[in-house]
Design an enzyme around this catalytic site. Structure first.
Site, PDB file in Angstrom:
ATOM      1  CD  GLU A   1     -39.852   0.477 -50.283  1.00 40.16           C
ATOM      2  OE1 GLU A   1     -40.338   0.159 -51.388  1.00 40.16           O
ATOM      3  OE2 GLU A   1     -38.925   1.277 -50.151  1.00 40.16           O
TER       4      GLU A   1
ATOM      5  CE  LYS B   1     -38.622   5.443 -41.381  1.00 39.29           C
ATOM      6  NZ  LYS B   1     -37.239   5.573 -41.023  1.00 39.29           N
TER       7      LYS B   1
ATOM      8  CG  ASP C   1     -33.237   2.295 -37.140  1.00 38.21           C
ATOM      9  OD1 ASP C   1     -32.989   3.452 -37.519  1.00 38.21           O
ATOM     10  OD2 ASP C   1     -33.364   1.976 -35.946  1.00 38.21           O
TER      11      ASP C   1
ATOM     12  CE1 TYR D   1     -34.210   4.871 -49.159  1.00 38.34           C
ATOM     13  CE2 TYR D   1     -33.568   3.078 -47.714  1.00 38.34           C
ATOM     14  CZ  TYR D   1     -33.587   4.428 -48.011  1.00 38.34           C
ATOM     15  OH  TYR D   1     -32.994   5.313 -47.163  1.00 38.34           O
TER      16      TYR D   1
ATOM     17  CE  LYS E   1     -39.801   5.731 -36.580  1.00 41.54           C
ATOM     18  NZ  LYS E   1     -38.919   6.760 -36.618  1.00 41.54           N
TER      19      LYS E   1
ATOM     20  CB  CYS F   1     -19.664  17.090  -9.234  1.00 44.72           C
ATOM     21  SG  CYS F   1     -18.868  16.345 -10.663  1.00 44.72           S
TER      22      CYS F   1
ATOM     23  CB  CYS G   1     -14.779  17.569  -9.339  1.00 40.09           C
ATOM     24  SG  CYS G   1     -16.198  18.648  -9.529  1.00 40.09           S
TER      25      CYS G   1
ATOM     26  CB  CYS H   1     -20.427  19.587 -12.248  1.00 38.20           C
ATOM     27  SG  CYS H   1     -18.836  20.019 -11.512  1.00 38.20           S
TER      28      CYS H   1
ATOM     29  CB  CYS I   1     -15.295  19.021 -13.109  1.00 39.72           C
ATOM     30  SG  CYS I   1     -16.288  17.548 -13.141  1.00 39.72           S
TER      31      CYS I   1
HETATM   32  S1  IVH Z   1     -37.706   6.350 -49.235  1.00 38.04           S
HETATM   33  C1  IVH Z   1     -38.415  10.671 -50.710  1.00 38.04           C
HETATM   34  N1  IVH Z   1     -37.627   3.890 -48.329  1.00 38.04           N
HETATM   35  O1  IVH Z   1     -36.135   6.713 -43.720  1.00 38.04           O
HETATM   36  C2  IVH Z   1     -38.388   9.383 -49.973  1.00 38.04           C
HETATM   37  N2  IVH Z   1     -36.635   5.594 -47.002  1.00 38.04           N
HETATM   38  O2  IVH Z   1     -37.671   9.315 -42.879  1.00 38.04           O
HETATM   39  C3  IVH Z   1     -37.017   8.846 -49.758  1.00 38.04           C
HETATM   40  N3  IVH Z   1     -35.588   4.765 -44.942  1.00 38.04           N
HETATM   41  O3  IVH Z   1     -34.092   9.297 -44.847  1.00 38.04           O
HETATM   42  C4  IVH Z   1     -36.898   7.817 -48.746  1.00 38.04           C
HETATM   43  N4  IVH Z   1     -36.044   2.636 -45.270  1.00 38.04           N
HETATM   44  O4  IVH Z   1     -33.042   7.033 -44.545  1.00 38.04           O
HETATM   45  C5  IVH Z   1     -37.308   5.175 -48.095  1.00 38.04           C
HETATM   46  N5  IVH Z   1     -37.604   1.663 -47.712  1.00 38.04           N
HETATM   47  C6  IVH Z   1     -37.269   2.926 -47.466  1.00 38.04           C
HETATM   48  C7  IVH Z   1     -36.569   3.313 -46.303  1.00 38.04           C
HETATM   49  C8  IVH Z   1     -36.267   4.672 -46.109  1.00 38.04           C
HETATM   50  C9  IVH Z   1     -35.459   3.516 -44.460  1.00 38.04           C
HETATM   51  C10 IVH Z   1     -35.079   5.968 -44.254  1.00 38.04           C
HETATM   52  C11 IVH Z   1     -34.301   6.922 -45.118  1.00 38.04           C
HETATM   53  C12 IVH Z   1     -34.989   8.242 -45.011  1.00 38.04           C
HETATM   54  C13 IVH Z   1     -35.856   8.081 -43.819  1.00 38.04           C
HETATM   55  C14 IVH Z   1     -37.137   8.844 -44.041  1.00 38.04           C
END
Ligand code: IVH
Length: 689
Positions: A111, A113, A115, A224, A332, A426, A429, A444, A450
């Site tokens: 799924e 991730k 941000d 999620y 990532k 700086c 200042c 500085c 400053c």
């Molecule tokens: S599952 C125990 N699913 O990524 C697992 N996290 O580094 C719980 N995040 O803190 C997280 N998309 O904020 C999960 N599809 C997704 C996600 C997700 C983004 C974030 C979440 C978490 C961080 C993990």
């Protein structure tokens, strides 16, 4: 129809339209019709205040009341995910899962991730009751009233959809690209600092004290992770299922992550659309490849793919490491890169006097936004890059907030290009810059003369954890400073209503409030004054220790290096910084003025009275949820009895004060290190309460 039924009918209908519009993106009525219904409901609610309901659709607009966020312990800790950056590491994860499951067949759900920032939502009987940020993973901020304004988060789940009585669901709060760009355009016009990316904008918004502002920023949310307690029950299953059910609540059985989220979608949540169940490594890799480009068409920012073992039984079998689940991993995406021309290097002076060089470049599109400026961090980086004016530079936006310059295309450098020379004085200042041993940044040193440093010190002084003068903020500090009303923290206490309002009658009320709030801060306890005066490296914890040890400001000001080092947790750097601070005549003068103004400059009699050495030399970790005192109270009790509170378990931990639902990772670590776990009654007995 009586007004009660009408209110209920309108609420029900508006919840549905909200869902169609914000979750399904399929409105079934016009905006006008929606507004008319909303207005009718607002009017009825105003006429009948006894019908107020925090989960009414009218509450989506928020309020402009100031709210302080309460800290709430998470029932289950909010862990993070282990990161991988290439396909080989994904293959490793796949292999580890396979081995861990000893040849049993398994599915992996892939799924997006997202941000943004993670949020944990609690629903009881279909109503949103609490929304808490991740915080430090153990406890977060209660941001419920802000979250109520996010329209894709249901306030009320769909009636009869089979949701459990009580459950938690986690996900990500995001600011869609379009809202983000609009917000930054508006900020640019008002000459306010821009948000670097949608995540920062979402986070800044959610932490706002005014839910009205949150409502106006149009946040979105994807869920999620469903946490169902074992044996969860429901008694609101869909009608056709009801035929065979007796009046007993039915047990909800969810066996997989995927199935759980599909059910949650049915209850009204917005669930990631791109989820896929994979049974081979190749399918996972194909999914990653597809979304690496396709994600650019999504309305919100994503920074990778999350892979999760689907079966909940298998998840339990694989368990957790200290920090993250063994059954999930994040892949990532590689940071996007762009190439553009460097036109100028400018220098920013931070609140501590640290100088940050900034590359000013031809605008270039990068990961969804237009980039004109990038951080160059410090002089060493500029030298390593061998930067010349007019160079074609590579800019990258990783998970980091601000894009950075990562390289130079030397083939395009002009023969007469001039190397970048780091400034010596700086830019604010004019003071000669210094470089402290072991530090990468230039500073500085003119901290009392400053402008950004002066303002920074005052902003720190008034901040929540320091003097907590919340009717002032960065804008007011800047305004007072520009008008020559204040030049240091002590000047705040000489401000008059007349000066603050500038004689403007419309401002009299807020000016009176500000002056009152400043006056009230004279009661803030000594330890917070020690933190507030802004001695470099003296954070909240060190300030507390200094205050408790020396008991008053004169003793602290007279402390020698040796005396300072005697205190647990105070090392060379802090000791020297304390000495330097009080050696500066400008600081001594400020302290003298603060004393004369009547700020609290010694610890209180009550604080003195309860002090014992019962926990002297002990380092204690607190975990879980407690019955008799809050976590903060336990922290105070530990300190009051001479112990030290620490956030993480190590060989140095003396014991763990554990409440209910201690985090599994902490438990595992404690057991591994053989550290004693104490419950709250045992602890209270030790300290004689
Ligand atoms: S599952 C125990 N699913 O990524 C697992 N996290 O580094 C719980 N995040 O803190 C997280 N998309 O904020 C999960 N599809 C997704 C996600 C997700 C983004 C974030 C979440 C978490 C961080 C993990």
């Amino acid at each position: 129809m009586d007004y009660k039924s009408r209110i209920e009918a309108l609420r029900k209908e508006l919840h549905e339209h909200n869902y169609n519009y914000y979750v399904l993106n399929q409105p079934t009525i016009s905006d006008y019709e929606f507004d008319m219904m909303m207005r009718e409901l607002q009017d009825l609610e105003a006429e009948h205040p006894e019908m107020a309901d925090p989960n009414s659709p009218t509450q989506r607009v928020g309020s402009d009341l100031n709210q302080q966020f309460r800290q709430v312990a998470h029932k289950y800790p909010m862990l993070s995910l282990a990161n991988t950056y290439n396909e080989a590491e994904v293959a490793d994860f796949y292999r580890r899962v396979k081995e861990g499951l000893e040849g049993e067949p398994f599915e992996i759900v892939a799924e997006m991730k997202y941000d943004g920032l993670s949020i944990s939502l609690t629903y009881i009987d279909g109503q949103l009751t609490q929304a808490v940020t991740r915080g430090d993973g153990e406890k977060g901020d209660d941001v419920t009233s802000n979250v109520r304004t996010i329209r894709s988060i249901p306030l009320q789940l769909k009636p009869g959809s089979g949701y459990p009585h009580e459950f938690e669901i986690r996900g990500e709060i995001l600011m869609p690209w379009t809202s983000f760009e609009q917000l930054n355009r508006e900020r640019e016009q008002r000459e306010e600092p821009l948000f670097a990316n949608p995540r920062n904008a979402a986070s800044g918004t959610l932490k706002s004290q005014k839910s009205e502002l949150v409502a106006s920023r149009r946040l979105d949310a994807y869920l999620y992770y469903l946490l169902l307690p074992e044996g969860a029950t429901t008694d609101n299953q869909p009608a056709q299922m009801d035929l065979f059910a007796d009046s007993q609540p039915a047990t909800l059985t969810v066996e997989s992550h995927y199935e759980g989220l599909q059910m949650a979608r049915g209850w009204g949540f917005k669930i990631s659309e791109g989820m896929k169940k994979c049974t081979t490594l190749q399918e996972i890799i194909d999914f990653i490849h597809y979304w690496d480009t396709e994600r650019k068409n999504l309305p919100v920012a994503t920074d990778g793919i999350v892979l999760k073992v689907n079966s909940l039984r298998q998840q339990r079998h694989l368990g957790f490491t200290a920090k993250s689940p063994r059954w999930a991993i994040a892949y990532k995406f590689k940071a996007e890169r762009a190439c553009t021309r460097l036109n100028e290097v400018t220098y920013q002076v931070g609140r501590t006097g640290a100088i940050t060089p900034v590359a000013n470049m031809d605008p270039v599109q990068l990961a969804g936004t237009t980039v004109r400026r990038a951080s160059l961090h410090n002089a060493d980086i500029i030298r390593q890059l061998d930067l010349h004016l007019g160079d074609m530079v590579y800019v990258e936006k990783g998970g980091e907030i601000i894009p950075k310059v990562v390289g130079v295309d030397l083939t395009q450098r002009k023969p007469d290009a001039q190397p970048i020379e780091f400034i010596k004085t700086c830019p604010e200042c004019g003071a000669q810059l210094v470089r402290y041993e072991g530090e990468a940044a230039h500073y500085c040193p003119n901290d009392t003369g400053c402008p950004p440093q002066i303002k920074g010190k005052i902003e720190h002084f008034i901040s929540r954890k320091a003097m907590n003068i919340d009717s002032l903020g960065p804008e007011t500090v800047d305004d007072f400073y520009q008008r020559h009303l204040i030049n240091n923290i002590a000047d705040l206490y000489n401000l008059t209503v007349m000066q603050v309002s500038g004689g403007n009658k419309n401002r009299a009320v807020s000016a009176t409030k500000a002056v009152e709030a400043i006056k009230a801060s004279k009661e803030v306890p000594f330890e917070r004054v020690v933190f507030a005066i802004g001695i470099r490296f003296v954070g909240e914890v060190a300030a507390k220790q200094l205050a408790r040890h020396f008991k008053n400001i004169d003793a602290l000001a007279a402390a020698t290096h040796e005396q300072l080092l005697e205190i647990d947790g105070i090392g060379d750097v802090i000791a020297q910084s304390v000495i330097d601070y009080f050696a500066n005549p400008a600081n001594r003068e400020i302290i003298e003025q603060l004393k004369q103004q009547g700020l609290t400059m010694q610890i209180s009699d009550e604080q003195m009275a309860g002090q014992t050495d019962l926990l002297a030399g002990q380092t204690i970790v607190i975990s879980g949820v407690f019955q008799k005192h809050s976590r903060d109270e336990y922290k105070q009790l530990i300190e009051q009895h001479g112990g030290k509170n620490s956030g993480s378990i190590s060989a140095k931990t003396s014991f763990i004060l554990a409440g209910e639902n201690m985090g599994p990772a902490k438990l595992e670590k404690a057991q591994k290190l053989g550290i004693k776990i104490m419950n709250e009654n045992e602890f209270l007995q030790i300290i004689g309460e």
